[in-house]
Motif scaffolding. Structure first.
Motif, PDB file in Angstrom:
ATOM      1  N   PRO A   1       0.990  -1.006  -0.020  1.00  0.00           N
ATOM      2  CA  PRO A   1      -0.420   0.058   0.195  1.00  0.00           C
ATOM      3  C   PRO A   1       1.061   0.966  -0.311  1.00  0.00           C
ATOM      4  CG  PRO A   1      -0.290  -1.631   2.470  1.00  0.00           C
ATOM      5  CD  PRO A   1       1.005  -1.765   0.991  1.00  0.00           C
ATOM      6  N   PHE A   2       2.486   1.091   0.163  1.00  0.00           N
ATOM      7  CA  PHE A   2       2.869   2.138   0.789  1.00  0.00           C
ATOM      8  C   PHE A   2       4.235   2.230  -0.650  1.00  0.00           C
ATOM      9  CE2 PHE A   2       1.981   1.422   4.684  1.00  0.00           C
ATOM     10  CZ  PHE A   2       1.716   2.299   5.171  1.00  0.00           C
ATOM     11  N   THR A   3       4.039   2.024  -2.208  1.00  0.00           N
ATOM     12  CA  THR A   3       4.217   1.943  -3.076  1.00  0.00           C
ATOM     13  C   THR A   3       4.620   2.911  -3.283  1.00  0.00           C
ATOM     14  OG1 THR A   3       4.054  -0.292  -3.828  1.00  0.00           O
ATOM     15  CG2 THR A   3       4.993   0.786  -5.407  1.00  0.00           C
ATOM     16  N   GLU A   4       3.534   3.850  -3.621  1.00  0.00           N
ATOM     17  CA  GLU A   4       3.557   5.209  -4.319  1.00  0.00           C
ATOM     18  C   GLU A   4       4.174   6.258  -3.620  1.00  0.00           C
ATOM     19  OE1 GLU A   4       2.576   6.302  -7.938  1.00  0.00           O
ATOM     20  OE2 GLU A   4       2.132   4.588  -8.330  1.00  0.00           O
ATOM     21  N   PHE A   5       3.745   6.027  -2.659  1.00  0.00           N
ATOM     22  CA  PHE A   5       4.349   6.942  -1.246  1.00  0.00           C
ATOM     23  C   PHE A   5       6.046   6.604  -0.925  1.00  0.00           C
ATOM     24  CE2 PHE A   5       5.072   8.389   3.138  1.00  0.00           C
ATOM     25  CZ  PHE A   5       5.259   9.541   3.111  1.00  0.00           C
TER      26      PHE A   5
END
Length: 138
Positions: free
Chosen positions: A20-24
């Motif tokens: 869930p934190f890939t883009e961030f």
């Protein structure tokens, strides 16, 4: 603060696969080389906090709920995690080598960007404990 563009966040979350934190995390890694020291410091600090808890699962795709992970998928996940952490470690080392911002605090000199980058590198190293340090630079 700049907004993080995510094309379709519900699609990645719906299949339960994407970290869930890939883009961030990718945005933070890019911000490590921003011209403003405040952006570099914020990115390194956020990476430190994120990777302190998430280093071993960074950029790992999980199987859909109720399904088992095959050995091939487990090997691919481990490889993706190691590659992303090694890339991030290399970038943090570049920040340590290239950043020249120093602030005077009383009679002390402080280098907040380098301090935060070193702490983030420690979080990355914790996730890379099975990898030799020389492998990060190769």
């Amino acid at each position: 603060a700049a907004a993080i563009d995510v094309e379709d966040p519900s699609a990645a979350a719906a299949d339960g696969k994407a970290w869930p934190f890939t883009e961030f995390a990718d945005t933070l890694v890019d911000k490590l080389f921003h011209p403003s020291w405040t952006h570099r410091h914020g990115a390194a600090s956020a990476l430190r906090d994120l990777l302190s808890a998430q280093a071993v699962s960074a950029h790992v795709d999980a199987p859909p709920p109720g399904e088992m992970l095959s050995s091939e998928d487990a090997a691919a996940a481990c490889s993706a995690n190691r590659a992303w952490l090694q890339d991030t470690a290399c970038r943090l080392l570049c920040v340590l080598a290239l950043d020249r911002f120093v602030d005077m605090a009383g009679d002390r000199l402080m280098a907040p960007v380098r301090e935060a980058a070193a702490q983030a590198l420690g979080a990355v190293a914790h996730g890379l404990r099975a990898v030799a340090p020389a492998d990060v630079l190769s």
